[in-house]
Design a protein around this motif. Structure first.
Motif, PDB file in Angstrom:
ATOM      1  N   ILE A   1      41.570  32.932  -0.513  1.00  0.00           N
ATOM      2  CA  ILE A   1      41.454  34.710  -1.131  1.00  0.00           C
ATOM      3  C   ILE A   1      42.937  35.169  -0.665  1.00  0.00           C
ATOM      4  CG2 ILE A   1      40.472  36.725   0.000  1.00  0.00           C
ATOM      5  CD1 ILE A   1      37.734  35.123   0.219  1.00  0.00           C
ATOM      6  N   GLY A   2      44.205  34.862  -0.033  1.00  0.00           N
ATOM      7  CA  GLY A   2      44.323  35.624   0.716  1.00  0.00           C
ATOM      8  C   GLY A   2      45.675  35.590  -0.723  1.00  0.00           C
ATOM      9  N   LEU A   3      46.119  34.016  -1.037  1.00  0.00           N
ATOM     10  CA  LEU A   3      46.934  33.381  -2.098  1.00  0.00           C
ATOM     11  C   LEU A   3      46.415  34.452  -3.213  1.00  0.00           C
ATOM     12  CD1 LEU A   3      47.573  30.638  -1.048  1.00  0.00           C
ATOM     13  CD2 LEU A   3      49.138  31.898  -1.188  1.00  0.00           C
ATOM     14  N   GLY A   4      45.073  34.720  -3.912  1.00  0.00           N
ATOM     15  CA  GLY A   4      44.261  34.772  -4.688  1.00  0.00           C
ATOM     16  C   GLY A   4      45.153  36.097  -4.721  1.00  0.00           C
ATOM     17  N   ALA A   5      44.370  37.051  -3.814  1.00  0.00           N
ATOM     18  CA  ALA A   5      44.982  38.039  -3.652  1.00  0.00           C
ATOM     19  C   ALA A   5      46.610  38.463  -4.089  1.00  0.00           C
ATOM     20  CB  ALA A   5      44.379  39.340  -1.960  1.00  0.00           C
ATOM     21  N   ILE A   6      47.627  38.161  -3.421  1.00  0.00           N
ATOM     22  CA  ILE A   6      48.753  38.420  -3.871  1.00  0.00           C
ATOM     23  C   ILE A   6      49.721  37.881  -5.886  1.00  0.00           C
ATOM     24  CG2 ILE A   6      51.503  37.171  -3.289  1.00  0.00           C
ATOM     25  CD1 ILE A   6      50.427  36.096  -0.855  1.00  0.00           C
ATOM     26  N   ALA A   7      48.430  37.046  -6.181  1.00  0.00           N
ATOM     27  CA  ALA A   7      48.145  36.913  -7.140  1.00  0.00           C
ATOM     28  C   ALA A   7      48.076  37.739  -8.454  1.00  0.00           C
ATOM     29  CB  ALA A   7      47.681  35.375  -7.417  1.00  0.00           C
ATOM     30  N   VAL A   8      46.772  38.766  -7.100  1.00  0.00           N
ATOM     31  CA  VAL A   8      46.248  39.487  -8.417  1.00  0.00           C
ATOM     32  C   VAL A   8      47.315  41.124  -8.798  1.00  0.00           C
ATOM     33  CG1 VAL A   8      44.040  38.525  -9.064  1.00  0.00           C
ATOM     34  CG2 VAL A   8      44.773  40.556  -6.427  1.00  0.00           C
TER      35      VAL A   8
ATOM     36  N   PRO B   1      50.097  43.444  -2.550  1.00  0.00           N
ATOM     37  CA  PRO B   1      51.556  43.062  -1.989  1.00  0.00           C
ATOM     38  C   PRO B   1      51.912  41.927  -1.002  1.00  0.00           C
ATOM     39  CG  PRO B   1      50.556  45.636  -1.055  1.00  0.00           C
ATOM     40  CD  PRO B   1      50.098  45.050  -2.147  1.00  0.00           C
ATOM     41  N   ALA B   2      52.149  41.166  -0.962  1.00  0.00           N
ATOM     42  CA  ALA B   2      52.483  39.943  -0.248  1.00  0.00           C
ATOM     43  C   ALA B   2      51.788  40.347   1.189  1.00  0.00           C
ATOM     44  CB  ALA B   2      54.421  39.245  -0.848  1.00  0.00           C
ATOM     45  N   TRP B   3      52.457  40.985   2.375  1.00  0.00           N
ATOM     46  CA  TRP B   3      52.178  41.082   3.025  1.00  0.00           C
ATOM     47  C   TRP B   3      50.697  40.996   3.489  1.00  0.00           C
ATOM     48  CZ3 TRP B   3      49.509  45.253   4.899  1.00  0.00           C
ATOM     49  CH2 TRP B   3      49.606  46.603   3.521  1.00  0.00           C
ATOM     50  N   ALA B   4      50.039  41.757   2.457  1.00  0.00           N
ATOM     51  CA  ALA B   4      48.344  41.768   2.772  1.00  0.00           C
ATOM     52  C   ALA B   4      48.299  40.273   2.739  1.00  0.00           C
ATOM     53  CB  ALA B   4      48.121  43.065   1.661  1.00  0.00           C
ATOM     54  N   GLY B   5      48.376  40.114   1.168  1.00  0.00           N
ATOM     55  CA  GLY B   5      47.832  38.181   1.548  1.00  0.00           C
ATOM     56  C   GLY B   5      48.194  37.640   2.358  1.00  0.00           C
TER      57      GLY B   5
END
Length: 93
Positions: A19-26, A29-33
């Protein structure tokens, strides 16, 4: 479960990291993921400590304490780095 190992805690940690890496992919911000991935690692440390023997399944690599410390240190380091990047991002530096 073909070999009798429980997959629950492993899949929970894996899902958090995905989920964290997917959040970055979509586009978040990278810090959120990265904070989500860090939380997943910290969850893995807690699960490694509290799940009884035989139930830790695929999270077990070494001894219980070594695994928990390793997951915890990696999670804390990633959280600190992500938080420092978030502060810089929010202040515009």
């Amino acid at each position: 479960m073909t070999n009798g190992k429980g997959w629950g805690s492993y899949l929970l940690v894996l899902a958090g990291a995905a989920i964290g890496l997917g959040a970055i992919a979509v586009g978040l911000p990278a810090w959120a993921g990265s904070l989500v991935v860090a939380g997943s690692l910290l969850l893995g440390a807690v699960l490694r400590l509290i799940v009884p023997d035989g139930g830790e399944s695929l999270l077990a690599v070494r001894r219980r304490r070594t695994d928990a410390v390793t997951y915890g240190v990696l999670g804390c380091v990633l959280a600190v780095v992500a938080a420092s990047v978030a502060v810089q991002w929010m202040t515009g530096r």
